[in-house]
Design a protein around this motif. Structure first.
Motif, PDB file in Angstrom:
ATOM      1  N   ILE A  48      -1.481  -2.845 -11.061  1.00 58.75           N
ATOM      2  CA  ILE A  48      -2.270  -3.657 -10.130  1.00 58.75           C
ATOM      3  C   ILE A  48      -2.125  -5.140 -10.450  1.00 58.75           C
ATOM      4  O   ILE A  48      -2.014  -5.976  -9.541  1.00 58.75           O
TER       5      ILE A  48
ATOM      6  N   LEU B  94       2.093   1.979  -3.531  1.00 59.04           N
ATOM      7  CA  LEU B  94       1.061   2.620  -4.347  1.00 59.04           C
ATOM      8  C   LEU B  94       0.770   4.031  -3.838  1.00 59.04           C
ATOM      9  O   LEU B  94       0.478   4.930  -4.618  1.00 59.04           O
ATOM     10  N   TYR B  95       0.861   4.235  -2.525  1.00 53.72           N
ATOM     11  CA  TYR B  95       0.624   5.552  -1.938  1.00 53.72           C
ATOM     12  C   TYR B  95       1.665   6.555  -2.427  1.00 53.72           C
ATOM     13  O   TYR B  95       1.355   7.729  -2.667  1.00 53.72           O
TER      14      TYR B  95
ATOM     15  N   LEU C  82      -7.478   3.502  -1.192  1.00 60.39           N
ATOM     16  CA  LEU C  82      -6.942   2.223  -1.632  1.00 60.39           C
ATOM     17  C   LEU C  82      -7.464   1.125  -0.718  1.00 60.39           C
ATOM     18  O   LEU C  82      -7.399   1.249   0.513  1.00 60.39           O
TER      19      LEU C  82
ATOM     20  N   VAL D 297      -9.052   0.891  -6.155  1.00 62.10           N
ATOM     21  CA  VAL D 297      -8.859   2.302  -5.811  1.00 62.10           C
ATOM     22  C   VAL D 297     -10.189   3.022  -6.041  1.00 62.10           C
ATOM     23  O   VAL D 297     -10.753   2.965  -7.136  1.00 62.10           O
TER      24      VAL D 297
ATOM     25  N   TYR E 205     -10.755  -2.400 -10.925  1.00 64.71           N
ATOM     26  CA  TYR E 205      -9.618  -1.789 -10.236  1.00 64.71           C
ATOM     27  C   TYR E 205      -9.934  -0.366  -9.815  1.00 64.71           C
ATOM     28  O   TYR E 205      -9.393   0.120  -8.816  1.00 64.71           O
TER      29      TYR E 205
ATOM     30  N   LEU F 200      -5.689   7.902   0.225  1.00 60.06           N
ATOM     31  CA  LEU F 200      -4.659   8.459  -0.653  1.00 60.06           C
ATOM     32  C   LEU F 200      -4.821   9.971  -0.671  1.00 60.06           C
ATOM     33  O   LEU F 200      -5.845  10.483  -1.138  1.00 60.06           O
TER      34      LEU F 200
ATOM     35  N   SER G 298       0.823  -1.204   0.000  1.00 64.25           N
ATOM     36  CA  SER G 298       0.000   0.000   0.000  1.00 64.25           C
ATOM     37  C   SER G 298       0.859   1.256   0.000  1.00 64.25           C
ATOM     38  O   SER G 298       0.517   2.257  -0.629  1.00 64.25           O
TER      39      SER G 298
END
Length: 575
Positions: free
Chosen positions: A113, A81-82, A196, A128, A141, A186, A78
């Motif tokens: 992803i 992706l953050y 997320l 997301v 997604y 996010l 996470s």
């Protein structure tokens, strides 16, 4: 004491080594075995009870570490992706002006992803939620952050988190097995642009304790006591307080006695850094029955071991002494200077290793004797080649002295200087027949040679020296530098007007000494380097061979050249 002394002198010292080993091993094996059976019978219940508690604590600690490691792994995903600036840019971009731009965005979403899902098979899904109305949602997604989502348990758990991670338990849409959701807001500069969510199936969490739950019941519960994971799937999402009275203290770990499913049980628990508790429940009877069975088995095994020990000890003593006698026979052969020993394998234990090492040592000694003999022959041959290459220097030195006298009589000081330099050159190179001289002498010898050649080439040779004074007393093989300078003069000059520059260096490199002869001549093509390694006079290969004979294979000559740039030859010797 007298009885013991009599027994040793009259009886024990007279029997063979095989019988001695049998008697000692028999008593060493039987007496501790009988003592152990008696001691085990008295203490096994008490020890097993304490061990059960210790095993439960260890098991819980391991599950705790594994669970925290798994949740940390998902947290790191996470965080990746953050911190993904490209992902954030695609999520907040305005697509209203050109809807075709979202194709690139979805290509990035799908690749990113899918890569996460492929490399982390434990993740059920990754989504997301976005507020960007200009970005089409595929509901796989990318989903809408709408009013319905804001009423979900996942969204409500993120209140005042500011990007921190929250783990939320919830039912899947099918209403069956619960799913654990990692949720994270996010935001960028305190501006939320998405949420997320990573869905983790309960089976992925249960796999961490599946092997530990064979003889006990293990539960993972959240901070409110709701069962997140269990072997009995019917108990999922139920509160553990319905089965075990609430005696969980505020401490992170502990244990207590209780009743579960009508049985007396031990209960132990541990708490993760995420606030979840891992609870282990084991019935008394499960390990008390094992204690009783273990005692019975110990008695049976002890009687069987007494019989087997006597048989195996006798057999082992025979095998042991037989191999020792064979090894002693080989040692006596080597004692008589017979090194051609080829022992058969004695096994892989200590005696076998001893036999292998002895066999290897004998072969090594034989090989070293041969190598030393051969090396001495090679060294003598190399010294003979050097002496032969000097072309009878005694006669030459006397002749040069006569020529020098005639040059002085005729007033030709140029010839006198050349002859004097040549005489000094051979005086040093003769060196009383020794193969090693100091670096100072080797450089002086080279200077005399260069002085002679500078008369011949009249301004075409420009020689530069860069010598550290600390290396001058150190020994070097005679005629190491001069042949390299001779190669420069004979092969590197390509312009009869410009000439060449030659640099001679000597310096320390760690524990070694490095000498270099560098020229800016025409260089050597790569396909001719190997042949050039043997060229001219003693040749580079001859110098390398003599250095290795004198100082060892770690030292010698290395050769570097590039056509049109020049050549560098390096000598490395010990310091």
């Amino acid at each position: 004491m007298n009885i013991v002394k009599w027994f040793h002198n009259k009886l024990f010292s007279r029997i063979r080594l095989r019988e001695k080993l049998f008697i000692m091993f028999f008593f060493v094996a039987i007496i501790p075995l009988l003592s152990f059976v008696y001691y085990s019978h008295q203490t096994i219940k008490r020890e097993l009870t304490d061990q059960t508690y210790a095993n439960m604590a260890t098991s819980l600690e391991q599950i705790n570490l594994n669970l925290e490691s798994k949740l940390d792994a998902y947290s790191k995903i996470s965080s990746t992706l953050y911190m993904d600036n490209i992902l954030r840019a695609y999520l907040i971009r305005d697509y209203s002006e050109d809807m075709g731009l979202f194709v690139d965005a979805y290509q990035y979403f799908n690749n990113t992803i899918k890569n996460v899902l492929t490399t982390n098979p434990g993740i059920q899904s990754l989504t997301v939620y976005t507020r960007n109305q200009t970005l089409p949602a595929d509901n796989v997604y990318i989903k809408r952050w709408d009013s319905k989502f804001e009423q979900s348990h996942v969204y409500l758990s993120l209140a005042n988190t500011f990007g921190d991670i929250r783990f939320v338990t919830q039912q899947t849409e099918s209403g069956g097995i619960p799913t654990i959701t990692l949720a994270r807001l996010l935001n960028y500069d305190k501006y939320p642009y998405g949420i997320l969510t990573i869905n983790i199936p309960e089976s992925d969490i249960y796999s961490l304790m599946a092997q530990e739950s064979e003889d006990k019941s293990i539960f993972i519960v959240d901070a409110e006591g709701n069962i997140i994971s269990s072997k009995d799937k019917r108990m999922l999402n139920m509160n553990l307080k319905s089965f075990i009275r609430d005696e969980f203290s505020e401490s992170l770990e502990g244990k207590f006695n209780d009743r579960f499913n009508g049985e007396n049980v031990f209960v132990a628990y541990n708490t993760t850094k995420f606030g979840w508790k891992i609870v282990s429940v084991i019935p008394y009877q499960s390990f008390m029955a094992k204690a009783q069975a273990a005692t019975a088995r110990s008695l049976t095994i002890a009687l069987l071991n007494i019989f087997l020990s006597a048989l195996l000890i006798y057999t082992a003593s025979r095998i042991f002494t037989k191999r020792v006698e064979y090894l002693l026979k080989m040692i006596r052969r080597v004692e008589k200077e017979d090194f051609n020993v080829n022992m058969k394998s004695l096994g892989h234990d200590e005696i076998g290793q001893l036999g292998f090492a002895f066999n290897k040592m004998a072969k090594r000694i034989n090989k070293l004797i041969t190598e030393v003999y051969k090396k001495e022959i090679d060294k003598k041959e190399a010294e003979m080649n050097v002496l032969q290459a000097q072309i009878n220097p005694h006669f030459l030195y006397n002749t040069l002295a006569s020529i020098s006298s005639l040059a002085i009589q005729n007033g030709d000081m140029r010839i006198n200087k050349m002859v004097a330099d040549l005489a000094k050159f051979y005086r040093i190179s003769l060196n009383n027949g020794k193969n090693v001289l100091s670096i100072h002498e080797e450089i002086t010898l080279t200077r005399y040679y260069i002085a002679i050649q500078q008369v011949r080439f009249a301004g075409l040779l420009r020689v530069h020296y860069n010598i550290e004074e600390t290396v001058l007393p150190c020994p070097i093989v005679k005629l190491s530098l001069q042949p390299l300078v001779e190669n420069c003069i004979n092969h590197a000059i390509w312009d009869d007007k410009q000439g060449i520059n030659i640099v001679i260096k000597a310096y320390r490199d760690g524990q070694d000494i490095v000498l270099k002869v560098i020229d800016d001549g025409m260089g050597i093509p790569s396909d001719e380097l190997k042949e050039d390694f043997k060229m001219s006079g003693y040749g580079v290969q001859n110098i390398d061979h003599r250095i290795k004979l004198t100082f060892g294979n770690d030292y010698g000559v290395t050769f570097f050249s590039k056509l049109g740039i020049g050549t560098a030859v390096q000598i490395r010797i010990p310091g």
